[in-house]
Design an enzyme around this catalytic site. Structure first.
Site, PDB file in Angstrom:
ATOM      1  CG  LEU A 102      -2.182  -0.807   1.220  1.00  0.00           C
ATOM      2  CD1 LEU A 102      -2.878  -0.692   2.574  1.00  0.00           C
ATOM      3  CD2 LEU A 102      -3.133  -0.387   0.109  1.00  0.00           C
ATOM      4  CG  ASP A 103       0.899   3.950  -3.275  1.00  0.00           C
ATOM      5  OD1 ASP A 103       1.862   3.203  -3.513  1.00  0.00           O
ATOM      6  OD2 ASP A 103       0.079   4.309  -4.139  1.00  0.00           O
ATOM      7  N   PRO A 104       2.202   4.990   0.898  1.00  0.00           N
ATOM      8  CG  PRO A 104       4.332   5.891   1.251  1.00  0.00           C
ATOM      9  CD  PRO A 104       3.491   5.207   0.205  1.00  0.00           C
ATOM     10  CG  MET A 105      -2.376   9.492   0.012  1.00  0.00           C
ATOM     11  SD  MET A 105      -2.857  10.019  -1.654  1.00  0.00           S
ATOM     12  CE  MET A 105      -3.833   8.595  -2.198  1.00  0.00           C
ATOM     13  CB  ALA A 106      -3.084   3.708   0.381  1.00  0.00           C
TER      14      ALA A 106
END
Length: 297
Positions: free
Chosen positions: A39-43
């Site tokens: 998962l991306d850091p933003m997610a």
């Protein structure tokens, strides 16, 4: 000794998937920890974590379909196709004349079903041994090859109009390897106003739901699924006798037992309720595709 198992974690924004793995290692006192899908850091949302011998099950989880809740912002493009990137373009006022409800419906329909998708250049895909996002951050121009994915659901559940923007809250069911950022980018491009992702939450990975996940601050007290419990969610369970379990663990085939499998794979569970491993058809026989370590059952 650390018990093997599958842990469901609700990742908060701002942490990488590697950060969550590192915290899990500290909480459980073991180095042998992995995850089934970045998962991306933003997610935010569901990370499926394997601990000790249960990491062998991650191979069978990573390719399962997934569900995401996201917000697509129409009217702007960014360098990363999400809110972490710098805004590159803003839609001209007259461009919004073509963004009708029908146009949005058609645009989403075009991105639903079996589609060919070019992943965002800022992704974890490796190009000649290096992550694409590392190459982009180093100033390289990265264009990734298109890949075939399946978007089985792409529903708009809410919309909010702002000055020069239109936010769409969406729910997406898709195959592994689908980039929701790319859906946002491509929808915005099709509508002529640009688009990017402002929020992303993964709520499901195969049979695992974020509702059953623990928060990042609750890892020390978290309960895991046993290898048998997790494998039985992923695949059909195949009860095996003590003798059959012993043969499978020793690499022997179960002669003429292939008809016991409805599909191509199954989770072999012994009489004690422990996972022997994953079995597959081989002609008329059954054989182990993966055996669990003795301590991981």
């Amino acid at each position: 000794m650390v018990s093997p198992g599958i842990l469901l974690v609700d990742k908060p924004a701002g942490l990488t998937s590697h950060d969550v793995v590192a915290r899990t290692r500290r909480a459980f006192g073991t180095r042998k920890v992995g995850h089934a899908g970045t998962l991306d850091p933003m997610a935010t949302g569901l990370l499926v974590i394997g601990i000790e011998g249960a990491t062998r099950l991650l191979t069978y989880i990573v390719g399962t379909d997934k569900t995401y809740e996201a917000t697509i912002r129409l009217g702007q493009t960014t360098g990363t196709d999400d809110a972490d990137g710098e805004i590159l373009t803003r839609a001209a006022p007259d461009a919004w004349d073509a963004v009708t409800e029908n146009a949005i419906t058609i645009g989403i329909a075009t991105l639903t079903g079996e589609i060919s998708q070019v992943p965002s250049a800022v992704s974890a895909i490796k190009v000649d041994g290096r992550r694409a996002y590392d190459r982009v951050r180093a100033g390289e121009d990265v264009v990734l090859a298109a890949r075939d994915v399946v978007v089985s659901r792409f529903d708009v559940v809410a919309r909010r109009q702002g000055e020069g923007i239109l936010d769409l809250d969406v729910v997406v069911d898709c195959s592994s390897g689908t980039y929701i950022r790319a859906l946002a980018r491509d929808l915005g491009a099709a509508l002529g106003v640009g688009g990017h992702l402002t929020s992303l939450r993964r709520t499901r990975v195969g049979p695992f739901d974020v509702a059953d996940a623990v928060g990042i601050d609750d890892l020390s007290d978290a309960r895991t699924l046993t290898p048998a419990q997790a494998a039985s969610r992923i695949l059909p369970a195949l009860p095996v006798s003590a003798e059959e379990a012993r043969d499978l663990r020793h690499g022997k085939r179960l002669s003429d037992q292939a008809p016991r499998l409805e599909g191509t794979l199954a989770a072999a569970i012994d009489e004690d309720g422990s996972l022997v491993g994953i079995v597959e058809r081989r002609g008329a026989d059954l054989k182990s595709a993966m055996n669990m370590p003795e301590a991981a059952r």
